[in-house]
Design a protein around this motif. Structure first.
Motif, short mmCIF file in Angstrom:
data_model
loop_
_atom_site.label_atom_id
_atom_site.label_comp_id
_atom_site.label_asym_id
_atom_site.label_seq_id
_atom_site.Cartn_x
_atom_site.Cartn_y
_atom_site.Cartn_z
N SER A 156 55.74 -47.97 110.55
CA SER A 156 56.52 -47.76 111.77
C SER A 156 56.76 -49.09 112.48
O SER A 156 57.80 -49.28 113.12
CB SER A 156 55.83 -46.75 112.69
OG SER A 156 54.66 -47.32 113.23
N ASP A 179 59.89 -50.86 111.04
CA ASP A 179 61.18 -50.35 111.48
C ASP A 179 62.16 -50.25 110.31
O ASP A 179 63.32 -50.60 110.41
CB ASP A 179 61.77 -51.29 112.56
CG ASP A 179 62.88 -50.61 113.35
OD1 ASP A 179 62.81 -49.40 113.54
OD2 ASP A 179 63.83 -51.32 113.73
N TRP A 180 61.64 -49.75 109.20
CA TRP A 180 62.48 -49.63 108.01
C TRP A 180 63.00 -48.20 107.81
O TRP A 180 63.90 -47.98 107.01
CB TRP A 180 61.68 -50.01 106.75
CG TRP A 180 61.46 -51.48 106.59
CD1 TRP A 180 62.06 -52.49 107.29
CD2 TRP A 180 60.59 -52.12 105.65
NE1 TRP A 180 61.60 -53.70 106.85
CE2 TRP A 180 60.71 -53.51 105.83
CE3 TRP A 180 59.73 -51.64 104.66
CZ2 TRP A 180 60.00 -54.43 105.08
CZ3 TRP A 180 59.02 -52.56 103.90
CH2 TRP A 180 59.15 -53.95 104.11
N VAL A 181 62.36 -47.22 108.47
CA VAL A 181 62.73 -45.83 108.20
C VAL A 181 63.19 -45.13 109.49
O VAL A 181 62.87 -45.56 110.60
CB VAL A 181 61.55 -45.03 107.59
CG1 VAL A 181 61.13 -45.64 106.27
CG2 VAL A 181 60.39 -44.96 108.55
N VAL A 182 63.95 -44.08 109.30
CA VAL A 182 64.47 -43.28 110.41
C VAL A 182 63.97 -41.85 110.23
O VAL A 182 64.05 -41.29 109.14
CB VAL A 182 66.02 -43.27 110.38
CG1 VAL A 182 66.57 -42.43 111.51
CG2 VAL A 182 66.55 -44.69 110.44
N TYR A 211 62.12 -38.59 106.16
CA TYR A 211 62.66 -39.84 106.67
C TYR A 211 63.74 -40.33 105.70
O TYR A 211 63.80 -39.90 104.55
CB TYR A 211 61.57 -40.90 106.78
CG TYR A 211 60.51 -40.56 107.79
CD1 TYR A 211 60.53 -41.13 109.06
CD2 TYR A 211 59.49 -39.66 107.49
CE1 TYR A 211 59.57 -40.82 109.99
CE2 TYR A 211 58.52 -39.33 108.43
CZ TYR A 211 58.57 -39.91 109.67
OH TYR A 211 57.62 -39.60 110.61
N LYS A 212 64.53 -41.25 106.18
CA LYS A 212 65.42 -41.97 105.26
C LYS A 212 65.32 -43.46 105.57
O LYS A 212 64.86 -43.85 106.65
CB LYS A 212 66.87 -41.49 105.39
CG LYS A 212 67.50 -41.83 106.72
CD LYS A 212 69.01 -41.57 106.70
CE LYS A 212 69.62 -42.05 108.02
NZ LYS A 212 71.08 -41.94 108.04
N LYS A 236 66.35 -46.98 106.78
CA LYS A 236 67.25 -47.42 107.83
C LYS A 236 68.34 -48.33 107.25
O LYS A 236 69.51 -48.19 107.56
CB LYS A 236 66.46 -48.19 108.88
CG LYS A 236 67.18 -48.38 110.19
CD LYS A 236 66.17 -48.79 111.26
CE LYS A 236 66.72 -48.61 112.65
NZ LYS A 236 65.66 -48.76 113.66
#
Lengths: 240, 240
Positions: free
Chosen positions: A198, A201-204, A221-222, A224
């Motif tokens: 987290s 900040d690579w995933v949404v 998640y996917k 980013k």
DNA sequence: CAGGACGGTGGCAAACAGCCAATAAAATCC
DNA sequence: GGATTTTATTGGCTGTTTGCCACCGTCCTG
């Protein structure tokens, strides 16, 4: 300095101009996939008598009118049907005797593909996914090439968001963690892993849940950003 | 997979066997030195009309009977007289039009030499050290190659004890810090730097002092391990 | 002998990394 | 539907590392 027209040095040592064109160049692709919680490599049966029954990486000679990346994408397209894949050059291998049929220098690339999102033409060529842990004797120096690429991907996987190319579009954090563990060959602490991801900040968060799992479903998640073909090219150019 | 003898694919697309030998391969060396508190690169005047008055990296075509490393060492030996230098492959450049005289794929190496410990044969070839900060237009794609090698050395300089190849055998911590600063392009805090270096256990206190300095002399150190030619080879082999 | 340049040294605060456990939600089995 | 199983989710403590800062000592020079 490159010199083609100025061959003074060469001539004085009895090497003729045409000798410089007795070296062929190829690319070899270490194609990584991930399935059933294991890291897989796509290999093909060697077509050389010297290496009968041995597996080898996917590769081909580079054509005079294509650059190295184009050759790699061509091989991937021919073999997997995909042309929007992540591909990265790793190292060039040029030992004198690495190829039994003559002098071939090869540029190694690694590639990351979503193994379940492609349909191989497995029909008339012996092309198969192999568990990394099962691979023993490869043709040529392909074991060395594979090890070098594996080392590179291990270095990069915490630095750049490349790993998502191995996963389907939607994934849970558990799947992501299992993939990291397969690549790095270690177990990771679940809470620390989630903290670290987290922070990166690579995933949404998709606000969706897993389904069809035999347990409490996790969030999906996917990625980013997805580092793929076009992005990779931009990245290289920006080094200028 | 490499294929020389099995050219079905190629033939079906009207590429003949001999076409694969129309690509030449070269190596280019980005030779770093350090002098007068500045990072320097060894360049030579381009011998191609297209690039008259431009400087280029040192390189040459690879001979049919030498491997890539051998070719790089040969170039270094020919130009600098040194044969016990640190050398590392970085990247291979193969754009179609990178060389005006034909198709040449080049493998880039970086090299680190002690600039004051070698005596160049500067006589009849235009070979000179250039301050990194002065370098603007290089021949071919050599600016890209240089940038790529610089980026690589910046990544490695804190990870592996390669930097000592740029220094004389005995050096002070101030000199070492200034060198780091030149490479990384930033200023470092002196106390933090010394802490970090002593943690890395890369240097040995020689119990000697600087002399001939116009200020209080500092202690002299030497590198504990020196990554050079033989070590580099061992390192590569151990990847097997 | 005064000034300049550099050598040598440590502690504090913030960020980071590694380690650990309890409760909740869904599925399965009976 | 109740018990069991499996996994999801979350936070605080601790030790380590990193970044930031200032003073006195020593050698050289003029």
């Amino acid at each position: 300095m490159d010199k083609l027209l100025n061959l003074k040095t060469a001539e004085s040592e009895k090497v003729s101009h045409s000798d410089y064109f007795r070296i062929a160049i190829s690319v070899d692709c270490v194609i990584f996939g991930y399935d059933k919680k294991e890291l897989k490599i796509l290999l093909i049966k060697s077509d050389l008598a010297e290496f009968s029954d041995l597996w080898s990486l996917l590769g081909d000679l580079v054509r005079p009118n294509e650059d190295l990346e184009t050759a790699s994408y061509r091989i991937l397209k021919e073999r997997t049907g995909l042309d929007d894949v992540y591909l990265e050059q790793v190292y060039t291998f040029g030992s004198l005797n690495r190829h039994p049929s003559g002098r071939v220098i090869t540029v190694a690339y690694y590639s990351l593909v979503d193994i379940n999102h492609l349909h191989l033409k497995l029909t008339h060529n012996e092309l198969h996914w192999h568990r990394l842990t099962d691979i023993k004797n490869l043709a040529f120096d392909h074991q060395l090439i594979l090890n070098t690429c594996l080392q590179r991907i291990r270095e990069q996987v915490m630095e750049k968001p490349v790993i998502f190319n191995l996963l389907p579009e939607k994934f849970s954090l558990r799947e992501l963690q299992e993939l990291y563990q397969s690549i790095l060959g270690v177990n990771l602490d679940r809470r620390n892993f989630r903290k670290k991801i987290s922070l990166k900040d690579w995933v949404v968060d998709l606000d969706e849940m897993e389904s069809d799992v035999p347990h409490r479903p996790g969030k999906l998640y996917k990625a980013k950003v997805q580092l793929r073909k076009k992005q990779a090219k931009k990245r290289l150019q920006s080094q200028l």
